[in-house]
Scaffold this active site. Structure first.
Site, mmCIF file in Angstrom:
data_model
loop_
_atom_site.group_PDB
_atom_site.id
_atom_site.type_symbol
_atom_site.label_atom_id
_atom_site.label_comp_id
_atom_site.label_asym_id
_atom_site.label_seq_id
_atom_site.Cartn_x
_atom_site.Cartn_y
_atom_site.Cartn_z
ATOM 1 N N LYS A 41 0.970 -1.257 0.127
ATOM 2 C CA LYS A 41 -0.060 0.010 -0.039
ATOM 3 C C LYS A 41 0.924 1.290 0.086
ATOM 4 C CE LYS A 41 -3.943 -1.660 3.087
ATOM 5 N NZ LYS A 41 -5.211 -1.590 1.788
ATOM 6 N N ARG A 63 -10.240 -11.369 1.991
ATOM 7 C CA ARG A 63 -11.332 -12.397 1.519
ATOM 8 C C ARG A 63 -10.579 -13.754 1.291
ATOM 9 N NH1 ARG A 63 -11.490 -9.083 -4.034
ATOM 10 N NH2 ARG A 63 -11.236 -7.560 -2.491
HETATM 11 N N1 BES Z 1 -8.212 -3.668 4.511
HETATM 12 C C1 BES Z 1 -8.446 -3.353 3.223
HETATM 13 C C2 BES Z 1 -9.775 -2.626 2.850
HETATM 14 C C3 BES Z 1 -9.773 -1.138 3.652
HETATM 15 C C4 BES Z 1 -9.453 -0.090 3.164
HETATM 16 C C5 BES Z 1 -10.135 -1.078 5.176
HETATM 17 C C6 BES Z 1 -9.522 1.282 3.717
HETATM 18 C C7 BES Z 1 -10.359 0.145 5.789
HETATM 19 C C8 BES Z 1 -9.985 1.384 5.035
HETATM 20 C C9 BES Z 1 -8.304 -4.437 2.482
HETATM 21 O O1 BES Z 1 -7.739 -5.651 2.766
HETATM 22 C C10 BES Z 1 -7.798 -3.827 0.754
HETATM 23 O O2 BES Z 1 -6.755 -3.550 0.944
HETATM 24 N N2 BES Z 1 -8.724 -4.043 -0.185
HETATM 25 C C11 BES Z 1 -8.329 -3.675 -1.373
HETATM 26 C C12 BES Z 1 -8.833 -4.799 -2.184
HETATM 27 C C13 BES Z 1 -8.071 -4.375 -3.661
HETATM 28 C C14 BES Z 1 -6.603 -4.707 -3.545
HETATM 29 C C15 BES Z 1 -9.053 -5.550 -4.454
HETATM 30 C C16 BES Z 1 -8.987 -2.390 -1.755
HETATM 31 O O3 BES Z 1 -10.152 -1.995 -1.105
HETATM 32 O O4 BES Z 1 -8.365 -1.394 -2.423
HETATM 33 MN MN MN Z 2 -5.606 -5.368 2.200
#
Ligand code: BES
Ligand code: MN
Ligand code: ZN
Length: 525
Positions: free
Chosen positions: A284, A358
């Site tokens: 990230k 997931r």
């Molecule tokens: N934990 C994150 C989602 C999240 C984002 C929670 C902001 C709280 C605040 C999750 O694991 C994630 O990174 N999701 C990605 C999925 C994508 C890579 C398909 C996302 O939402 O960008």
């Molecule tokens: Mn994630």
């Protein structure tokens, strides 16, 4: 906080602060009893002073003034509730939360609050107590200023002044006890989420689960890497591979004492428990990573709910299933391009290691289904896309079983939490199609919250299931009502209501009538 119930004259209530919640129009000639009495003690000048300062009892308005000895209490706080027609217990919960925050700013140690007259005194009382306890919550243990304050003033004693004509009884005592149990559990869950990720590791989360279970008289079973390997949870093992922290498999069970009740099909609760989500090798950006200690908020809400469920003792079993780990990049981390084999046997091509929730949840849902639950509810900070869709205050609810969905939406509405149903449409299914495996873990950007739900759906079979994406409302961006900045504990109150609802339905025992076509709208009360 210690609560006591009282009837009678509000102006005689002693303490540092008398709180009088008011609806719009209450400042006029038909003032409710506590305001009328206080105003009389001020020779009619209290209402005038409030009006002069622009206080109209609108929601979010408040007015504090020193009583200069005219009342038993040192100060009086008039608290706006907005229009009476718009009243729901949540309005009072938010207002009571503001009262607690005002009390803290004034360094008040004891207050009296006049519970307003509404159609259900028990619900108003419950909302008041929850709002005060939740509003008083702070997470400042790591700040030097908080250490200096230790032992200093803290809101300790609360006198609850019952509405005119309402007498103390067992039901009202029960409402206060329930409210305290729920609010304490929510604050406990908030602590788990607010604690930094170097403190709440998977091991510490498992310890917290064990402590919670012990307090509530529940059974906790904790497994480590070996157990996860034995259960062939290939997706869970993939996500945890990059971390030096040992992953934990957490199972907390409430089983009723009564043998007949114990045989009823259980309710299963599943919570996402990534104690820190760096994104893994699909790292990230810095700004997006900074709050990723909150990626275990689903599991905190589930564990907090189990604490309350242990006290509620519903006539059916309730199980919590949690897979806790970190998502880290390293030489041992899982890679984009890897193919993992789930406990269910399905193969998954990894296209983005940041879609880790997931993967863990998929294996945990398979495991939960093996316990033959009547219904599964999962809570997960799953997608940024759900925040784009619904913002910071609304939970996205997914699921194809209408009955399970309606019961969750009704529970949310009764708990005062805002949920919105979103579709799991097969139209999006192409997003997860893989050339080399049964599916891939991350699809296209569009419909991201739906794609995640579609992925989870592959692991629940025919079990009635509701997936709650809490990525937005798991934290609050600002102070509001009984919320502070940071963890909210969202979902916990809804889970408790869901269990209370099911308990009431089970006790009725008559075969439940077919549910109506739409969720019963929570009547304004
Ligand atoms: N934990 C994150 C989602 C999240 C984002 C929670 C902001 C709280 C605040 C999750 O694991 C994630 O990174 N999701 C990605 C999925 C994508 C890579 C398909 C996302 O939402 O960008
Ligand atoms: Mn994630
Ligand atoms: Zn995540």
């Amino acid at each position: 906080m210690q609560f006591s119930l009282h009837t009678g004259d509000a102006t005689r209530a002693s303490g540092d602060l008398l709180v009088i919640p008011l609806f719009e129009g209450d400042l006029g000639p038909s003032a409710p009893e506590p305001l009328a009495a206080a105003d009389a003690a001020f020779e009619g000048k209290l209402r005038a002073a409030a009006a002069q300062e622009g206080f109209k009892a609108k929601a979010e308005q408040s007015f504090v003034i020193h009583t200069l000895g005219r009342l038993g209490a040192e100060r009086v706080l008039l608290l706006g509730l907005g229009a009476r027609a718009r009243y729901r217990p949540e309005v009072l919960r938010l207002a009571a939360g503001r009262a607690a925050k005002t009390a803290q700013r004034l360094k008040v140690t004891s207050l009296a609050i006049a519970v307003p007259t509404t159609s259900h005194a028990d619900e108003a009382l419950r909302a008041t107590v929850e709002g005060l306890e939740l509003g008083a919550y702070r997470f400042d243990k790591y700040k030097a200023s908080a250490k200096e304050d230790k032992g200093g003033p803290k809101l300790g004693r609360v006198a609850l002044l019952l509405p005119e004509g309402v007498q103390k009884d067992k039901a009202l005592d029960g409402a206060v006890t329930l409210a305290r149990n729920v609010a304490e559990a929510v604050n406990w869950a908030r602590d788990l989420v607010n604690e930094p990720p170097n403190v709440v590791t998977p091991t510490r989360l498992a310890q917290a689960a064990q402590e919670a279970a012990k307090d509530a008289g529940l059974k906790a079973t904790i497994g480590g890497r070996k157990e996860i390997e034995r259960l062939k949870m290939g997706m869970f093992l993939g996500v945890t591979a990059g971390s030096v922290e040992e992953p934990k498999l957490i199972h907390v069970a409430y089983i009723p004492k009564n043998a007949k009740d114990a045989k009823r099909p259980p309710l299963a609760l599943v919570g996402k428990a990534i104690t820190f989500d760096s994104g893994g090798l699909s790292l990230k950006p810095a700004d997006a990573m900074v709050d990723m200690k909150t990626d275990m908020a689903g599991s905190a809400a589930v564990l907090g709910a189990m604490k309350v469920i242990g006290a509620l003792k519903p006539p059916f079993p309730v199980h919590a299933f949690i897979g806790a780990c970190e998502n880290m990049p390293s030489g041992t981390a899982y890679r984009p391009g890897d193919i993992l084999t789930a406990r269910s046997g399905k193969t998954v091509e990894i296209t983005n290691t940041d879609a880790e929730g997931r993967l863990v949840l998929g294996d945990i849902l398979t495991w939960a289904c093996e316990h033959k639950p009547a219904t599964i509810v999962d809570l997960a900070t799953l997608t940024g896309a759900c925040i784009v869709a619904l913002g910071n205050y609304i939970v996205g609810a997914f699921g194809e079983d209408d009955e399970a969905m309606w019961s969750v939406l009704e529970a949310a509405s009764n708990a005062g939490e805002e949920f919105w149903r979103l579709p799991i449409s097969d139209l999006q299914k192409d997003a997860l199609r893989s050339e080399v495996a049964d599916m891939k873990n991350a699809g296209e950007r569009w419909g991201g919250a739906i794609n995640a739900a579609l992925f989870l759906k592959e692991f629940v079979g025919d079990t009635p299931w509701v997936h709650l994406d809490i990525a937005g409302p798991s934290t609050s961006p600002k102070e509001r009502g009984y919320f502070g900045k940071g963890a909210t504990g969202v979902g916990l109150r809804t889970l408790v209501e869901l269990v209370r609802q099911r308990a009431a339905d089970t006790h009725d025992e008559v075969p439940a009538p077919k549910p109506a076509k739409a969720p019963r709208k929570a009547a304004a009360r």
